[in-house]
Structures are given as structure tokens and as C-alpha cells.
Design a protein around this motif. Structure first.
Motif, PDB file in Angstrom:
ATOM      1  N   MET A  13       0.892  -1.056  -0.041  1.00 21.46           N
ATOM      2  CA  MET A  13       0.398   0.121  -0.170  1.00 21.46           C
ATOM      3  C   MET A  13       0.937   1.164  -0.047  1.00 21.46           C
ATOM      4  SD  MET A  13      -3.069   0.942   2.970  1.00 21.46           S
ATOM      5  CE  MET A  13      -3.822   2.480   2.669  1.00 21.46           C
ATOM      6  N   ASP A  14       1.900   1.037   1.287  1.00 21.48           N
ATOM      7  CA  ASP A  14       2.691   2.417   1.203  1.00 21.48           C
ATOM      8  C   ASP A  14       3.588   2.628  -0.886  1.00 21.48           C
ATOM      9  OD1 ASP A  14       4.195   1.978   3.669  1.00 21.48           O
ATOM     10  OD2 ASP A  14       2.570   2.930   3.443  1.00 21.48           O
ATOM     11  N   ILE A  40       0.900   4.103  -2.901  1.00 21.67           N
ATOM     12  CA  ILE A  40       0.701   5.280  -2.650  1.00 21.67           C
ATOM     13  C   ILE A  40       1.792   6.661  -2.856  1.00 21.67           C
ATOM     14  CG2 ILE A  40      -0.097   7.690  -1.148  1.00 21.67           C
ATOM     15  CD1 ILE A  40      -1.447   4.748   0.979  1.00 21.67           C
ATOM     16  N   ALA A  68      -3.029  15.032   0.189  1.00 21.46           N
ATOM     17  CA  ALA A  68      -4.109  13.836   0.218  1.00 21.46           C
ATOM     18  C   ALA A  68      -5.456  13.615  -0.143  1.00 21.46           C
ATOM     19  CB  ALA A  68      -4.129  13.231   2.193  1.00 21.46           C
ATOM     20  N   GLN A 111      -7.116  10.054  -0.840  1.00 23.57           N
ATOM     21  CA  GLN A 111      -6.100   9.087   0.643  1.00 23.57           C
ATOM     22  C   GLN A 111      -5.962  10.019   1.968  1.00 23.57           C
ATOM     23  OE1 GLN A 111      -5.459   6.001   0.750  1.00 23.57           O
ATOM     24  NE2 GLN A 111      -5.268   5.733  -2.103  1.00 23.57           N
ATOM     25  N   ASN A 112      -6.431   9.110   2.623  1.00 21.13           N
ATOM     26  CA  ASN A 112      -6.058   9.523   3.967  1.00 21.13           C
ATOM     27  C   ASN A 112      -5.136  10.616   4.287  1.00 21.13           C
ATOM     28  OD1 ASN A 112      -5.770   9.240   7.041  1.00 21.13           O
ATOM     29  ND2 ASN A 112      -7.638   8.452   7.163  1.00 21.13           N
ATOM     30  N   THR A 171      -2.753  10.112   7.107  1.00 20.42           N
ATOM     31  CA  THR A 171      -1.971   9.527   7.713  1.00 20.42           C
ATOM     32  C   THR A 171      -1.149   8.489   6.854  1.00 20.42           C
ATOM     33  OG1 THR A 171      -3.501   9.905   9.752  1.00 20.42           O
ATOM     34  CG2 THR A 171      -2.200   7.765   9.942  1.00 20.42           C
ATOM     35  N   TYR A 172      -2.273   8.210   6.042  1.00 24.06           N
ATOM     36  CA  TYR A 172      -1.651   6.855   5.287  1.00 24.06           C
ATOM     37  C   TYR A 172      -0.448   7.697   4.450  1.00 24.06           C
ATOM     38  CZ  TYR A 172      -5.052   4.149   6.732  1.00 24.06           C
ATOM     39  OH  TYR A 172      -6.190   3.471   7.203  1.00 24.06           O
ATOM     40  N   LYS A 212       2.346   8.342   6.215  1.00 20.17           N
ATOM     41  CA  LYS A 212       2.949   6.828   6.530  1.00 20.17           C
ATOM     42  C   LYS A 212       3.280   6.190   5.883  1.00 20.17           C
ATOM     43  CE  LYS A 212       1.848   2.215   8.048  1.00 20.17           C
ATOM     44  NZ  LYS A 212       1.981   1.802   6.369  1.00 20.17           N
ATOM     45  N   ALA A 213       2.795   6.437   4.173  1.00 21.28           N
ATOM     46  CA  ALA A 213       4.126   5.866   2.991  1.00 21.28           C
ATOM     47  C   ALA A 213       5.145   6.990   2.761  1.00 21.28           C
ATOM     48  CB  ALA A 213       3.033   6.542   1.791  1.00 21.28           C
TER      49      ALA A 213
END
Length: 584
Positions: free
Chosen positions: A471-472, A475, A499, A504-505, A507-508, A511-512
Motif C-alpha cells: 500500500m505504501d 500511494i 492527500a 487518500q487519508n 495519515t496513510y 506514513k507512505a
């Protein structure tokens, strides 16, 4: 109205005053919100209204107000640049100089104005180019550098003449006339002001300047003792004021006061006290400031003295002296006029005391003491001069030799240090240019990036690899497409905005970026921006860009932030980086 009634009136007015203050604050809060959330012209309009509130209505420390205003003007300019609104850019820059000038920070005006002048010349925005140039020239006059101010005024005139810009020529001549006035070169002052008036009369929107020009022209004639010529020119001045009022659709009391003051002075010098008195009455009926009150009191005193009404003259001169005290000025001329009236009244003792006061104000006694001390010092100097002549000649050679040796050593150290520093800086430039040609690491080349010492040092942080999941990776691929495509140049770019663009969120997204690059979001974006600025500085066609524009073109909306991050990531300041490229 007795004291109780005053208190009652104040109590009744308090709610109104409080309501007005609340209304102003609410309006200001609304405009602040609009500057953050409005779009397009509405945002610029909000900035303009907000600056007006701070300038005219905001209470508190003047320094604090000016600091806030300057911040708002910079934000307003940045927004106008984004919207390509040259007019609002001009308003912001002109008001910035005015704010510094009001705070008597002439050094900042002289430092900033040349960049502003060059900018609007490149933009071919002559409506703001010439007024800003004129403000630059006036600041030289304020700081006492008349020769530099006159030279710049002549330069401005030559440029305007080459472009056939009549308004620019007229404003330049106006400034040249002001310079000659301060130099007491009144014939040249008059010539330049007459040319300025004739040019600006034909230009739209220049009647305020023309009216002010006539005031200075009459002042020049007064300095040349050409009082009859003042009366001749006064008719043209009056016609200009009428045109000015018709054009502005409002009365112009300041222009009338300027006309009347010149006529009063001229008629007093010609001995026509009746006409001088009539214009005093006209001027007294108009609103004017403390300087106007002072001039009127002196004029009335002179008129009464000329008519032999000495007691009334004394009352007016006493009033003028009191106003001088309130105005924190020392005008020696008024006590002298009072002394003349007292002498005509035969009050010799008062004349004597008044002249003692005049001498004390002039520090005449102190001047005599200083002169006596200087004479004594000169005598002693001549005696000592003979004594030390031989010692000085004996020591001169040794002193000169020692100085040469010290200078040679210092020069050697400086050359050594300069060469080492220049070599290190050139190495830094080369490494950073190599770094600027590398796309920030993604998962496909993350292993390679771990070996890039240059990039790690430039980024100013240790890279901590983290194994991203699928997922990372997905994104991050979307992020790279947008950011590498130029999104980093958006000065308002945020984690939330990015985002939202990739749906996308936040937070994600954070993180990515962290897992795939080993950096936080802000550092990741700033690397793109600093690399862009390095590319701009490394290009011969663009490396003369100003630091403000370099910051904006790289994606920063704040010069200080750009400067700090650039130095942190490259080890050099933007100007240091540019200079070392040019020296290569």
C-alpha cells in the motif's frame, strides 16, 4: 454644562464606543478569515481592507501596528504575484516603503526600493514604477544625501525621457526642484518646478501634484524676494485648485491654505497689511494644523506691528511662542519680532531680557566658551608641535615598517583563508548541483540512495530505511507523479491538500512518505523545492533572480523560511551559492 452633565454624557456614550469597537473587531476578524479562505480578487480585496483598518483604526503600539502592516503587505504582494495582479503588487510595495518611511527607517527604504524599482521596470508597470522611484529619491533628501538624491532624480528623468513618459519626466523634475530648494539653489529650483507643472498639467490624475508644485514655486519666488511675481502666479494656482476640487468632487482646504500662506507673506513684505489681513481671515476659516496656527499667529503679529497696534502684536507673538513650545520647536525669529515691537513701545528693559533669552537659546555664551577653549588648545598645540616633531620623524620609519610587515602577514592569512573557503564552497556547489539532478528516493532506488552521502548531508538528516508495504508503494507512486510534475511549487501545498488530490487519508500519505523515503512530508517536499532553486541559480539565464522571487518560484511563500532551509540543506546561503557559481 456642569460636571455632572459631562459625566452623564460620557456614561451614555460608553455603550456606543464599545459597540463601535466590537464592530471594528468583528469586521477585522471577518477580513482575516477572508484572507485565508477567499479566492481570487476577493482575497486581494480582503487584504486591502484589512490593511486600511490597521492603518487608520487599529489602536495600540505604533511599532506593533507597523509590524503587522508590513506582514500583511508582504502577504498581499505574494498573493498578487500568484494572481498576476500587477496593480495590487504596486499597492503592496508602495505601502511597504511608506510604512518604513513613517517609522523613519530610511535605511530599509534605501535597501528595498532599488529591487522594487527593477521589478516594476521589468513588469513595465510605469504607474507604480515612477512613484516608487520618487519615494526612493525623497528618502535620500530625508537622510541628508542631497547629491545622491539629485543624481537619482536626473537618472529617473533621463529614463522617462527615453521612454517618452511625460508623467515620469514631470515627477523627476519635481524631485530635482526639491533637491535644489534644499541646496538653496533657488533659480534652478524655480526652473525645474515650472517645467514639472507644465508637463503634469496635461497628464490625467496629476492635479494634486500640480497644486503642490505651485506651492513650492511660490516658496521659491519668496526666497528670491520676488513678491510681485508671487501675486501673478497666485491666479494660476487658484485655477488649479478649482480644477482639483472639480476633479476630486471634494473640497481641498490644504491647497487653499498653501495659497493663502504665500499671499499673506507676499503682501506683508509689500507692506499691504489690509490684503494680508483679508487672507489671514480666509485662512483662519479653513481647517489647519498646529503649524498653520503658528504661521497665522506670527502673521497677525506682523500685521498688527505694521499698523502700529503694538499691544495686539505682542499678544499674537506670545501666542506664537507658546505654540512653538507645544510644537517642540525653537523659532528665534518670533522673539526677535517681539523685541522689535517692545523697542518701538520704549520698553527697553523687556527688550534687554528678551535678547538675553534669544542668546541663551542660540547657545551664544557656550559658543564663546568653546571658542576660548579652542584658542587655548591651538596655542598649546603649537608649543607641543615643535616638541614632538623630532620624535614623530624618528618613529615614523619604524611605524611604517612595522605596519607593512603586519599588513603583509594579514594579507597572506586572508589570501590563504579565502582560497580555502572558496575551494570548499565550490565543492559544496558542485555536490549540491549533482544532488539537484537526482530525483528524491522511491522504493525502486532506495538501496542506491543509502550510499548517497552527498544527498544525506544536503538533506540535513539521517536516513532511516523502513520496509514499506504494498500500500505504501502504491500511494508513493501517486505522490511522486504529482510532486515531480511540479506540485511542490504550490506555496500552499500541505499534507491534507496532497492527500485530497490522490483521494487518500493524510495519515496513510504521511506514513507512505516516511516509509518510502526515510523523511517526513515537509522535508520530502522541501528537498524538491531546494533542488528547483539550485537549478534556477545554476542556469545562466535565470541566476540573476531576486531572492524573494527565487523563494516563490521554488514553492516557498516566506523568504526567511526559504533562506533557513536552503542553508541547512546545501551548507550555503542562496546568495553565497549564486556567487560561487559566478566565480567558477
Amino acid at each position: 454644562m456642569n460636571k455632572k452633565n459631562y459625566i452623564l454624557l460620557l456614561i451614555l456614550l460608553l455603550p456606543c464606543l464599545a459597540a463601535a469597537q466590537v464592530h471594528t473587531q468583528a469586521h477585522k476578524d471577518s477580513l482575516v478569515n477572508a484572507t485565508m479562505h477567499a479566492e481570487g480578487k476577493d482575497r486581494l480585496r480582503a487584504y486591502q481592507l484589512l490593511t486600511n483598518i490597521y492603518y487608520f483604526a487599529e489602536s495600540g503600539s505604533n511599532d506593533l501596528k507597523m509590524d503587522t502592516l508590513l506582514t500583511l503587505y508582504n502577504q498581499m504582494f505574494d498573493e498578487a504575484v500568484r494572481q498576476k495582479d500587477i496593480g495590487m503588487q504596486g499597492v503592496a510595495r508602495a505601502n511597504t516603503l511608506l510604512a518604513f518611511s513613517n517609522r523613519q527607517e530610511d535605511d530599509k527604504v534605501l535597501r528595498l526600493a532599488p529591487d522594487y524599482i527593477d521589478y516594476f521596470e521589468r513588469m513595465e508597470s510605469w504607474k507604480y514604477y515612477y512613484p516608487i522611484y520618487q519615494k526612493y529619491i525623497q528618502t535620500f533628501f530625508y537622510s541628508g544625501d542631497l547629491d545622491r538624491g539629485l543624481a537619482e532624480a536626473k537618472k529617473m528623468y533621463e529614463k522617462a525621457m527615453q521612454r517618452k513618459h511625460n508623467d515620469g519626466m514631470g515627477l523627476a523634475l519635481f524631485s530635482m526642484s526639491n533637491a535644489y530648494c534644499k541646496m538653496e539653489r533657488h533659480v534652478e529650483e524655480e526652473q525645474c518646478m515650472r517645467q514639472s507643472i507644465e508637463i503634469l498639467k496635461k497628464e490625467s490624475g496629476k492635479l494634486p501634484v500640480v497644486a503642490e508644485g505651485y506651492y513650492f514655486l511660490l516658496q521659491s519666488l519668496y526666497s528670491q524676494e520676488r513678491y510681485e511675481d508671487i501675486l501673478k502666479e497666485a491666479g494660476d494656482f487658484e485655477q488649479i485648485i478649482h480644477l482639483y476640487e472639480e476633479d476630486s468632487k471634494s473640497p481641498q482646504p490644504t491647497a487653499w491654505v498653501n495659497l493663502y500662506r504665500n499671499l499673506i507673506d507676499a503682501y506683508i513684505k509689500l507692506g499691504d497689511y489690509e490684503r494680508a489681513e483679508s487672507y489671514c481671515l480666509k485662512m483662519d476659516s479653513l481647517p489647519h494644523n498646529m503649524i498653520g496656527d503658528l504661521a497665522l499667529a506670527e502673521d497677525w503679529g506682523t500685521i498688527y506691528a505694521g499698523r502700529g497696534k503694538y499691544q495686539k502684536a505682542l499678544e499674537m507673538f506670545d501666542r506664537a511662542i507658546e505654540l512653538c513650545s507645544d510644537y517642540h520647536e525653537r523659532d528665534i525669529n518670533i522673539p526677535k519680532l517681539k523685541a522689535e515691537v517692545l523697542a518701538k513701545m520704549g520698553r527697553a528693559e523687556e527688550v534687554h531680557h528678551l535678547w538675553e533669552h534669544i542668546y541663551s537659546v542660540n547657545d551664544s555664551t557656550r559658543t564663546l566658551e568653546i571658542n576660548a577653549q579652542l584658542d587655548e588648545l591651538r596655542t598649546q598645540y603649537e608649543v607641543d608641535k615643535i616638541t614632538i616633531e623630532k620624535i614623530r620623524n624618528r618613529n615614523y620609519f619604524l611605524f611604517a615598517l612595522g605596519g607593512c610587515l603586519l599588513l603583509s602577514v594579514a594579507l597572506g592569512i586572508w589570501i590563504y583563508y579565502s582560497r580555502n573557503l572558496a575551494r570548499k564552497n565550490r565543492d559544496l556547489v558542485r555536490k549540491n548541483q549533482q544532488w539537484a539532478n537526482i530525483v528524491p528516493a522511491s522504493m525502486n532506488d532506495m538501496d542506491t540512495e543509502n550510499d548517497m552521502d552527498t544527498e544525506s548531508k544536503a538533506a540535513g538528516e539521517k536516513i532511516t530505511p523502513t520496509v514499506p508495504d504494498a500500500m505504501d508503494r502504491a500511494i508513493m507512486d501517486e505522490i511522486e507523479k504529482l510532486v515531480a510534475g511540479g506540485l511542490y511549487k504550490n506555496t500552499n501545498l500541505s499534507l491534507d491538500m496532497l492527500a485530497e488530490k490522490i483521494n487518500q487519508n493524510p495519515t496513510y500519505v504521511s506514513k507512505a512518505v516516511s516509509h518510502c523515503t526515510g523523511r517526513n512530508f515537509k522535508t520530502y517536499i522541501n528537498e524538491y523545492r531546494i533542488k528547483e532553486s539550485i537549478r534556477i541559480l545554476s542556469n545562466e539565464k535565470t541566476n540573476n533572480i531576486s531572492i524573494d522571487n527565487l523563494a516563490i518560484n521554488s514553492g516557498f511563500n516566506d523568504r526567511k523560511t526559504f533562506h533557513r532551509i536552503f542553508k541547512k540543506m546545501t551548507g550555503l546561503s542562496p546568495n553565497g551559492f549564486r556567487n560561487n557559481i559566478l566565480e567558477k
